[in-house]
Enzyme design. Sequence first.
Site, PDB file in Angstrom:
ATOM      1  CE1 TYR A 272      -3.333   2.887   0.460  1.00 23.22           C
ATOM      2  CE2 TYR A 272      -2.041   3.487   2.390  1.00 23.22           C
ATOM      3  CZ  TYR A 272      -3.012   3.786   1.457  1.00 23.22           C
ATOM      4  OH  TYR A 272      -3.668   4.997   1.514  1.00 23.22           O
TER       5      TYR A 272
ATOM      6  N   GLY B 268      -6.216   5.287  -0.540  1.00 21.18           N
ATOM      7  CA  GLY B 268      -7.563   5.427  -0.023  1.00 21.18           C
ATOM      8  C   GLY B 268      -8.492   4.380  -0.612  1.00 21.18           C
TER       9      GLY B 268
END
Length: 516
Positions: free
Chosen positions: A57, A64
């Site tokens: 990530y 998001g």
Amino acid sequence: MRDNEVVTVGPEPLTFDDVIRVARHGAPVQLGDDAIAAVSAARQRVNELAESPVPAYGISTGFGALATRHIDPALRAQLQRSLVRSHAAGSGPEVETEVVRALMLLRLSTLATGHTGVRPTTAKTLAALISAGITPIVHEYGSLGCSGDLAPLAHVALTLMGEGVVRDASGTVQPAAEALKQARIDPVELAAKEGLALINGTDGMLGMLILAIDDLTRLVRTADVSAAMSVEALLGTDRVFAPELQALRPHPGQALSAANMTKVLRDSGIMASHRDPAACTRVQDAYSLRCAPQVAGAVRDTIAHAATVAGRELASAIDNPAVLADGRVESNGNFHGAPLAYVLDFLAVVAADLASMSERRTDRFLDVARNHGLPAFLADDPGVDSGHMIAQYTQAAVVSELKRLAVPASVDSIPSSAMQEDHVSMGWSAARKLRRSVDGLTRVLAVEVLTAARALDLRAPLEPAPATAAVVRALRETVPAPGPDRFLAPEIDSAVRLVSEGGVVAAAETVTGPLD
């Protein structure tokens, strides 16, 4: 340490003084060798993850609600640029330079911990911007105080890329590319994770909190002085401030405020004139006089709590994902602004209440039924002159505004990012309104000082305490002694400057020594 001496930023927490010197006094900064080493080590781990086929990530994925997409290596530089450009979406009035400089410094401090994974050159470029006095234009609206202060920080990151609009060291607005060129700073081509690391922090909230603590620490001392002036000029008693009475309720701030008022009132001829029970028939003073240490003391204790929270945040490394000491890169929720939002709201509450009590003391001076022998409205010729009648109106209007500003922002939450960010702190909004609260409190205390000084002059030939007399003299350098009505707004402005620059406390301290 002089205000313009270089502040070295390393993995260890900055101090409040470091933040104030960089934000308010333009001190330059540099990265310490230990910071560069920590940043380099973390970057090595990010590079390894960027080269891995396993999605990580913020490094090889979107952000998001778009975090499920794995980004091809050829598109990752574009990903960083797109992130910053899209998030630099602020709107509204320009935020003050001191706030933006604090924000920039605090983001640099987090980068220097080695928990964000940026390259050393990126951190060094941010330090160079601060030292060159280049301040990105940041706007009032755009932060929800969760995932940090995304939009404000994105405007800073945009400047690092050589895009957007800034103010240079002279305050001139110009394109970022031109300002960087003039300062001989090369724009940064952001690499994997760097865009996210530059924008995912609580730095705006924290910066404004530290600035407010600095202001309110000065203003609560000013309130002790102004309250003492009012007690003296309204023929009140100082016996209620005795340490043995304060010890019955051992809140630390209360004891400090009472001790300050006792110091300021020492050797007052006005107080001595009515110490004899035969000369004073009042059993006890009104709450706005008698309870001044209890209220100002509670303000002090709230400031102390806020400072504890700010100190913890200074020791934090806010980013998502974060690079851990063992090399793991983990997602987390440390960017949520709740701890800061709450205390920012608490401070707006106590600023409003401290101002409210100050206004009540001012009002007592103007009413012949309560001012113990002073002329109506402290006017030179009541009826022909209005004295300080409308100065109190102005003060009351500010107090009313402060009460509205005391409504907490942190109880609100507006979901965003397709419900991924479904609870936000609104800490930036709490900080913005607190700045208005601090300004309002400054103005309210200034009117009390202005009015109390006039009343002390009108008590002649009785002599005020040496400390309160020193405050009156400091005010009289720009505001004339009592007389027929004059253009009052400039006199209020002069008192505001005296309060905001610390002149009221400084004048009293020439007699009392340091006030707590």
